[in-house]
Design a protein around this motif. Structure first.
Motif, PDB file in Angstrom:
ATOM      1  N   SER A 350       8.449   4.756 -11.456  1.00 58.51           N
ATOM      2  CA  SER A 350       7.836   4.926 -10.133  1.00 58.51           C
ATOM      3  C   SER A 350       8.616   5.950  -9.344  1.00 58.51           C
ATOM      4  N   GLU A 359      -0.005  15.840 -12.379  1.00 59.90           N
ATOM      5  CA  GLU A 359       0.126  14.998 -13.571  1.00 59.90           C
ATOM      6  C   GLU A 359       0.346  15.830 -14.832  1.00 59.90           C
ATOM      7  N   LEU A 379      -1.479   6.371 -14.986  1.00 59.77           N
ATOM      8  CA  LEU A 379      -1.144   6.013 -13.608  1.00 59.77           C
ATOM      9  C   LEU A 379      -1.606   4.579 -13.401  1.00 59.77           C
ATOM     10  N   ASP A 381      -0.426   2.514 -10.666  1.00 56.96           N
ATOM     11  CA  ASP A 381      -0.438   2.092  -9.265  1.00 56.96           C
ATOM     12  C   ASP A 381      -0.089   3.292  -8.385  1.00 56.96           C
ATOM     13  N   GLN A 382      -0.712   3.352  -7.216  1.00 61.10           N
ATOM     14  CA  GLN A 382      -0.312   4.369  -6.246  1.00 61.10           C
ATOM     15  C   GLN A 382      -0.619   3.886  -4.847  1.00 61.10           C
ATOM     16  N   THR A 390       3.783   9.312  -0.655  1.00 59.60           N
ATOM     17  CA  THR A 390       2.940   8.715  -1.692  1.00 59.60           C
ATOM     18  C   THR A 390       3.766   8.357  -2.919  1.00 59.60           C
ATOM     19  N   SER A 391       3.560   7.124  -3.364  1.00 56.77           N
ATOM     20  CA  SER A 391       4.272   6.655  -4.553  1.00 56.77           C
ATOM     21  C   SER A 391       3.317   6.556  -5.732  1.00 56.77           C
ATOM     22  N   HIS A 392       3.780   7.003  -6.889  1.00 60.28           N
ATOM     23  CA  HIS A 392       3.009   6.836  -8.124  1.00 60.28           C
ATOM     24  C   HIS A 392       3.812   5.986  -9.091  1.00 60.28           C
ATOM     25  N   CYS A 393       3.125   5.072  -9.760  1.00 59.78           N
ATOM     26  CA  CYS A 393       3.779   4.342 -10.840  1.00 59.78           C
ATOM     27  C   CYS A 393       3.027   4.633 -12.130  1.00 59.78           C
ATOM     28  N   TYR A 394       3.742   5.136 -13.123  1.00 58.22           N
ATOM     29  CA  TYR A 394       3.127   5.459 -14.420  1.00 58.22           C
ATOM     30  C   TYR A 394       3.642   4.524 -15.492  1.00 58.22           C
TER      31      TYR A 394
END
Ligand code: FA5
Ligand code: MG
Length: 430
Positions: A350, A359, A379, A381-382, A390-394
């Motif tokens: 994250s 991406e 991806l 969660d965001q 903004t947070s991205h969780c991959y």
């Protein structure tokens, strides 16, 4: 995967023309040409990772050295060594490789149905000008496929072709009017079982004269569109016997009308080709203003996956004998027998993204570290916080197709990914 597609299919599908029973369960793939999304600004050049690789390759009698393609001194150049190492592999010219077997089977279909009137090209260099790759086929100046995020640039005017359509105009100008062009094409793209940054396409092109359609009493465009669909449906039957397929209306800058053919595979619709009636401007540029033409671009890996039951696109690049020994010259009906599936290993990461985050860049960092040990990147969660960050969780799925990975190995890969995303992508780990 689905996440990536959402972005790149904003515009594309107008309607499903021919629906089969599962018609509404749609799953679409990122594809740069059937997209009208616009160009995003170029990103800063990422530092290259060193690979132990050969320093030169031979393509169609021309020697290409690493320095011709990977240039650390040019800010436009975004070709990593991992991609240079694929140049010159020419899987489509290996008669015992699934891609070569498929190419030959398609050649057979055209030879027998069109009495060898289609000329064949399969060793044109994948290094082309932006004019060939984009301008000649009317790709607009602001089209997303021109961005450094989607295409591998050698320099500002030279790219690794991202489709075999790059050769249409040149061959027309040289007087060819019915041809098949097979080659490796290169795209910065997402990571999953049906996408790979290098894959193979076969372009087909067929020019008609007024006497061809006059007799039919049909308008020239309709005549060409019907002939095209008949040709490709015949090809699908030649390759697969009976298979569930459907036509989907779409958009390409170089054809109108434009279509995609999808085949039902592993409980989903898989897009296998794009095609359409060539824009008149392209013909006119080659002095063919009184003619009409159709064109198609087949994704050979996608067709081969269906044909040979190959579950993951990375298999095409393996030299593991348990894979290669299963295929033989001219053997079309063979179904791949998986040699045990090794366990996957899931790792989440994250971070707070920056404005320049994409991406595709993230995928390239992960591939640069893990190579073909990365199976998928999703991806999961965001969210955006009150400060506007903004947070991205991959979720990264690591899995080898050849052996079991050890915990240590995967932890080591993941820790390198964490280090490099921070350094290269200007993100803040959470
Ligand atoms: C094109 O590349 C057009 N040049 C095709 C075309 C030619 C249309 C002539 C009209 C006339 P597209 O981006 O959709 O279109 O790619 C064509 C096919 O390549 C896809 O249907 C798919 O089968 C395959 N493909 C696309 N991206 C990938 C990828 N990353 N990995 C594997 N196969 C891919
Ligand atoms: Mg497409």
């Amino acid at each position: 995967m689905t996440i990536f597609s959402v972005q790149s299919t904003i515009f594309s599908r107008a309607s499903v023309v021919l629906l089969s029973s599962n018609g509404f369960k749609r799953f679409s793939f990122a594809s740069s040409f059937s997209s009208s999304a616009v160009y995003s600004p170029p990103l800063p050049k990422m530092k290259k990772r060193r690979y132990p690789i050969v320093s030169a390759v031979d393509i169609g009698g021309v020697t290409i050295s690493r320095n011709d393609v990977v240039r650390d001194d040019d800010p436009t150049n975004n070709v990593p060594d991992s991609i240079f190492s694929k140049l010159g592999m020419q899987l489509h010219r290996r008669d015992k490789h699934p891609i070569g077997i498929l190419k030959n089977a398609i050649y057979n279909y055209f030879d027998s149905n069109y009495s060898k009137k289609f000329e064949k090209f399969d060793d044109l260099s994948p290094i082309v000008t932006t004019k060939q790759n984009f301008d000649d086929v009317l790709v607009p100046a602001d089209h997303v496929s021109r961005s450094l995020n989607d295409t591998y640039y050698v320099d500002s005017q030279t790219v690794l072709r991202c489709h075999t359509s790059a050769h249409q105009a040149e061959l027309l100008r040289k007087g060819h009017s019915r041809f098949l062009v097979t080659g490796d094409v290169y795209r910065r793209d997402s990571i999953d079982s049906t996408h790979y940054p290098v894959f193979h396409q076969m372009e087909g092109f067929c020019v008609f004269s007024p006497e061809d359609w006059n007799e039919s009493g049909k308008d020239s465009t309709l005549y060409a569109a019907e002939d095209l669909k008949k040709c490709l449906e015949g090809l699908a039957r030649h390759l697969f016997g009976s298979v569930e397929m459907r036509w989907v209306d779409t958009y390409f800058p170089f054809t109108n009308p434009s279509f995609e053919l999808e085949i039902y595979f592993k409980e989903d619709w898989l897009e296998v080709l794009g095609c359409g009636v060539t824009e008149q401007v392209i013909l006119k540029q080659s002095g063919l203003e009184n003619n009409v033409a159709w064109a198609f671009g087949l994704g050979l890996e996608r067709l081969a996956m269906v044909l040979f039951d190959i579950p993951d696109i990375r298999f095409f690049w393996t030299s593991d004998e348990r894979f290669t020994s299963q295929f033989g010259k001219g053997e079309l009906g063979v179904k791949f027998k998986p040699y045990s599936k090794y366990p996957p290993c899931y790792k989440d990461i994250s971070f707070w993204i920056s404005d320049s985050f994409t991406e595709n860049n993230f995928c390239e960092v992960v591939r640069g570290i893990a190579g073909d040990l990365v199976e998928e990147l999703k991806l999961i969660d965001q969210f955006t916080n009150k400060k506007g960050m903004t947070s991205h969780c991959y979720r990264i799925v690591f899995r080898s197709m050849e052996r079991s990975l050890t915990d240590e190995e995967v932890n080591d890969l993941q820790s390198k990914v964490r280090d490099e995303v921070q350094k290269k992508l200007n993100v803040e780990l959470r």
